[in-house]
Design a protein around this motif. Structure first.
Motif, mmCIF file in Angstrom:
data_model
loop_
_atom_site.group_PDB
_atom_site.id
_atom_site.type_symbol
_atom_site.label_atom_id
_atom_site.label_comp_id
_atom_site.label_asym_id
_atom_site.label_seq_id
_atom_site.Cartn_x
_atom_site.Cartn_y
_atom_site.Cartn_z
ATOM 1 N N THR A 83 0.852 -1.180 0.000
ATOM 2 C CA THR A 83 0.000 0.000 0.000
ATOM 3 C C THR A 83 0.888 1.230 0.000
ATOM 4 N N SER A 84 0.435 2.263 -0.677
ATOM 5 C CA SER A 84 1.171 3.526 -0.684
ATOM 6 C C SER A 84 0.248 4.636 -0.226
ATOM 7 N N ASP A 85 0.783 5.519 0.598
ATOM 8 C CA ASP A 85 0.027 6.700 0.983
ATOM 9 C C ASP A 85 0.189 7.762 -0.091
ATOM 10 N N SER A 86 -0.564 8.848 0.021
ATOM 11 C CA SER A 86 -0.420 9.977 -0.895
ATOM 12 C C SER A 86 0.747 10.844 -0.449
ATOM 13 N N GLY A 125 -2.993 22.085 -12.068
ATOM 14 C CA GLY A 125 -4.167 22.327 -11.218
ATOM 15 C C GLY A 125 -3.823 22.288 -9.751
ATOM 16 N N GLY A 126 -2.871 21.388 -9.377
ATOM 17 C CA GLY A 126 -2.399 21.339 -8.002
ATOM 18 C C GLY A 126 -3.502 21.088 -7.005
ATOM 19 N N GLY A 127 -3.217 21.450 -5.769
ATOM 20 C CA GLY A 127 -4.222 21.392 -4.734
ATOM 21 C C GLY A 127 -4.340 20.075 -4.019
ATOM 22 N N LYS A 128 -3.703 19.018 -4.534
ATOM 23 C CA LYS A 128 -3.823 17.738 -3.852
ATOM 24 C C LYS A 128 -2.992 17.747 -2.589
ATOM 25 N N ARG A 129 -3.533 17.146 -1.560
ATOM 26 C CA ARG A 129 -2.815 17.094 -0.296
ATOM 27 C C ARG A 129 -1.736 16.042 -0.369
ATOM 28 N N GLY A 130 -0.675 16.245 0.378
ATOM 29 C CA GLY A 130 0.323 15.196 0.503
ATOM 30 C C GLY A 130 1.670 15.605 -0.007
ATOM 31 N N MET A 152 -4.530 11.780 2.018
ATOM 32 C CA MET A 152 -3.478 11.373 2.946
ATOM 33 C C MET A 152 -4.059 10.485 4.035
ATOM 34 N N GLY A 153 -3.197 9.656 4.604
ATOM 35 C CA GLY A 153 -3.553 8.893 5.782
ATOM 36 C C GLY A 153 -4.158 7.539 5.536
ATOM 37 N N CYS A 154 -4.143 7.057 4.286
ATOM 38 C CA CYS A 154 -4.784 5.767 4.001
ATOM 39 C C CYS A 154 -3.811 4.594 4.032
ATOM 40 N N GLY A 155 -2.496 4.846 3.972
ATOM 41 C CA GLY A 155 -1.525 3.770 3.788
ATOM 42 C C GLY A 155 -1.548 2.710 4.873
ATOM 43 N N VAL A 156 -1.510 3.123 6.137
ATOM 44 C CA VAL A 156 -1.488 2.155 7.235
ATOM 45 C C VAL A 156 -2.843 1.455 7.390
ATOM 46 N N PRO A 157 -3.985 2.177 7.407
ATOM 47 C CA PRO A 157 -5.266 1.436 7.506
ATOM 48 C C PRO A 157 -5.538 0.541 6.308
ATOM 49 N N TYR A 158 -5.145 0.943 5.098
ATOM 50 C CA TYR A 158 -5.234 0.029 3.956
ATOM 51 C C TYR A 158 -4.498 -1.271 4.268
ATOM 52 N N ALA A 159 -3.290 -1.130 4.827
ATOM 53 C CA ALA A 159 -2.471 -2.313 5.116
ATOM 54 C C ALA A 159 -3.155 -3.215 6.136
ATOM 55 N N GLY A 214 4.282 13.047 6.867
ATOM 56 C CA GLY A 214 3.039 13.803 7.055
ATOM 57 C C GLY A 214 1.847 12.895 7.255
ATOM 58 N N ALA A 215 1.725 11.879 6.406
ATOM 59 C CA ALA A 215 0.620 10.925 6.537
ATOM 60 C C ALA A 215 0.750 10.113 7.815
ATOM 61 N N MET A 216 1.985 9.836 8.197
ATOM 62 C CA MET A 216 2.202 9.061 9.422
ATOM 63 C C MET A 216 1.732 9.843 10.645
ATOM 64 N N GLN A 217 2.014 11.150 10.657
ATOM 65 C CA GLN A 217 1.566 11.963 11.779
ATOM 66 C C GLN A 217 0.062 12.182 11.742
ATOM 67 N N MET A 218 -0.514 12.222 10.546
ATOM 68 C CA MET A 218 -1.949 12.460 10.430
ATOM 69 C C MET A 218 -2.752 11.278 10.959
ATOM 70 N N ASN A 219 -2.429 10.069 10.517
ATOM 71 C CA ASN A 219 -3.237 8.899 10.862
ATOM 72 C C ASN A 219 -2.431 7.673 11.259
ATOM 73 N N GLY A 220 -1.246 7.520 10.654
ATOM 74 C CA GLY A 220 -0.547 6.251 10.738
ATOM 75 C C GLY A 220 -0.109 5.848 12.126
ATOM 76 N N MET A 221 0.353 6.801 12.924
ATOM 77 C CA MET A 221 0.897 6.436 14.237
ATOM 78 C C MET A 221 -0.184 5.835 15.127
ATOM 79 N N ALA A 222 -1.349 6.473 15.160
ATOM 80 C CA ALA A 222 -2.420 5.939 15.994
ATOM 81 C C ALA A 222 -2.841 4.560 15.520
ATOM 82 N N GLU A 223 -2.837 4.364 14.193
ATOM 83 C CA GLU A 223 -3.326 3.082 13.689
ATOM 84 C C GLU A 223 -2.297 1.969 13.855
ATOM 85 N N LEU A 224 -1.048 2.318 14.180
ATOM 86 C CA LEU A 224 -0.098 1.283 14.587
ATOM 87 C C LEU A 224 -0.596 0.560 15.839
ATOM 88 N N ILE A 225 -1.337 1.271 16.674
ATOM 89 C CA ILE A 225 -1.908 0.651 17.877
ATOM 90 C C ILE A 225 -2.886 -0.452 17.479
#
Length: 601
Positions: A389-392, A596-601, A420-427, A446-457
């Protein structure tokens, strides 16, 4: 004891072969939680740290398990939290069912605690089917239709159950006026285009000598047929990122990813071809497709709603990719491959050259570690049954360009929402879909701080339920929201806005060790390979943290071969004035990288 509505819902999920539900508790689903207790936790209730993670895990489970993913949340804030993950499912065409609690019926309209208009909230994300159960007799029809619709339309659906309804005695719909019965069966079906349409498509494909094939996730079940057709046409095959695992990267005519994160060979394939066949992809970036009017083109897609919308295709074949290709292949001229022999050789040579360029770029020195080297070093170590899995973020660039999918490998990311933030929960979802396979998540800091660290639990909580306990999280720690940084440079020539871009230097490996996981920190390029190897050999989930250089640019595929090498070399020289390099030349080379830009990550 009588059967409650909540009991019946779990019974019906089991009848649909749902074996797990990703969720977070709350009093809006107390009736369901009590039913889970009576049902001996069948289907299994898997507790995330946040409802958004529940939805992402359901998406990961559905993507890799190729079956419906189910998530559950309480009323009010719990329901709201599901939305981002459900939008990810909607935009990537993934079957997911959300079970959502609601305020008791007697309190509706009274501005009661956690009362939210859930129909309005979900009417877009679950636009194909959202319904509130107000009486027991609506079941099982509502639940059956939600699941059947999720499968048929590859989309998220939602069933809203007020708290008091969950606790009512269940009674089935009687054989009476204004009652709707239901059935469980979901027989297999195959869509095929008409013989006339197939003949028209074959005429187009037989007309050229420089064929290009573009595949997406819709081609995943047609690997052998895509190979056969590509060889008959003498074609190169490019892949949209959601189709990265649809065909082996070891085939010499597979040019790799296309588009913003794509390869130079894919760019040249589309630029120089005279015929195009798109299979199971709605790749949106038209500037990376052939120039309008320059080529003759055919599309195959199972969804008539999504076909013919990205390019002026001459023939649009609505049908299952595998079945349609089986009908199309006999219509391809036997002389077609010979006519395209020179083109095929050119495509193969470009692919070989690209691999050499990527290898040299990954070998360049950086401060402290080249992020391309991190991905390149992982590639040969991946087991042939790995799920990736890859995060954004900038990590997706290295995932797209450096990982060679082979064997039975599976891989995915948030392809259309690019959240952002889908890589760890996808896994984690992938581990529950395939508990006997190793899973690797590639995540930026960035994604790890957003969601990944908590989902390691969550990974630590459930590690003992997986037959193969390996879940490796690779973290690119560059203290920067790197993709947005490069967007700022590319689109306006602006320097990074530090207050928005700079990230705290978090000790990810230390955090992993603090919750009982393996934690590895890599600070030198010579330790990268051993860091990956140690994580893959760990007896359980592992985090391997790499300190990477934020100044390595994700050069676009339409940069020249020379620019692909020289720009990185200039930036990575230890004594280079990196700001001056960017100012003098990089803007022109990457300004179209993310239009166009604007994508997070």
């Amino acid at each position: 004891m009588s059967t409650k509505v909540a009991d019946h819902i779990l019974q019906r999920l089991r009848a649909w072969d749902v074996d797990c539900v990703f969720g977070y508790p709350g009093d809006g689903i107390n009736g369901l939680l009590a039913a889970w207790g009576r049902a001996d936790d069948r289907p299994r209730f898997l507790q995330s740290r946040h409802e958004e993670m529940s939805a992402f895990e359901a998406v990961g489970y559905a993507k890799f398990g190729r079956r419906v993913g189910v998530c559950a949340a309480t009323s009010g804030p719990g329901a709201i939290h599901l939305l981002n993950g459900l939008y990810d499912a909607k935009l990537d065409h993934v079957p997911v069912l959300a079970l959502v609690g609601q305020t008791h019926r007697s309190a509706m309209g009274g501005s009661y605690q956690q009362e939210v208009d859930l129909h309005t909230l979900f009417k877009d994300v679950a636009s194909d089917f959202v319904e509130t159960v107000t009486v027991p007799e609506q079941l099982p029809n509502v639940l059956d239709r939600a699941i059947r619709t999720a499968y048929a339309r590859r989309c998220p659906t939602a069933v809203i159950i007020p708290g008091d309804v969950q606790e009512l005695d269940y009674s089935p719909p009687p054989h009476a006026f204004k009652m709707v019965p239901s059935s469980l069966d979901r027989s297999a079906w195959t869509a095929l285009p008409s013989p006339t349409a197939l003949e028209r498509a074959a005429d187009v494909l037989n007309s050229g000598t420089r064929a290009a094939v573009l595949i997406g996730q819709g081609a995943a079940g047609a690997r052998a047929e895509v190979e056969e057709l590509a060889e008959l046409l003498g074609a190169g095959v490019a892949k949209a990122l959601l189709g990265k695992d649809a065909l082996s990267d070891e085939l010499p005519y597979v040019t790799g990813a296309i588009g913003l994160l794509g390869t130079r060979p894919s760019y040249e394939l589309m630029r120089d071809c005279d015929t195009l066949l798109t299979i199971g992809s709605s790749f949106p970036y038209a500037q990376f497709l052939p120039e309008y009017g320059k080529v003759r083109a055919v599309q195959i897609d199972i969804d008539p709603h999504m076909i013919g919308m990205r390019y002026p295709y001459e023939v649009n074949l609505v049908g299952d990719a595998r079945a349609t290709l089986r009908q199309l292949i006999p219509l391809i001229s036997k002389e077609r491959a010979a006519a395209g022999r020179d083109w095929h050789g050119r495509v193969r040579a470009n692919v070989e050259r690209w691999h050499g360029v990527m290898d040299r770029r990954a070998g360049l020195a950086a401060d402290p570690v080249n992020p391309e080297h991190v991905a390149r070093a992982l590639d040969p170590l991946l087991p042939t049954d790995a799920i990736i899995t890859s995060d954004s973020g900038s990590t997706a660039n290295w995932f797209a360009r450096h990982l060679t999918l082979r064997g039975d490998m599976r891989a995915s990311l948030s392809g259309t929402l690019a959240t952002m933030g889908c890589g760890v929960p996808y896994a984690i979802g992938a581990k529950f879909a395939h508990p006997n396979r190793p899973v690797v998540a590639l995540v930026g800091d960035g994604a790890m701080q957003m969601n990944g660290m908590a989902e390691l639990i969550t990974a630590a909580k459930y590690r003992h339920r997986w037959d193969d306990p390996r879940l490796v999280v690779g973290v690119w720690n560059n203290r920067d929201l790197n993709q947005v940084t490069w967007e700022l440079r590319a689109m306006g020539g602006a320097p990074p806005f530090e207050p928005s871009q700079s990230l705290p230097d978090v000790p990810y490996a230390d955090f992993a060790r603090s919750i009982g996981l393996t934690g590895i920190r890599v600070e030198k390029p010579e330790d990268v390979t051993e860091g990956w190897r140690a994580a893959l050999d760990a007896e359980g989930p592992a985090v391997v943290e790499f300190l990477t250089d934020p100044a390595v640019p994700p050069i676009p595929p339409h940069a020249t071969w020379e620019q692909l090498e020289s720009t990185a070399a200039a930036l990575l020289k230890g004594d280079a004035d990196r700001g001056a390099v960017v100012k003098q030349g990089l803007k022109a080379k990457v300004q179209d990288f993310l239009p166009g830009g604007g994508k997070r990550g």
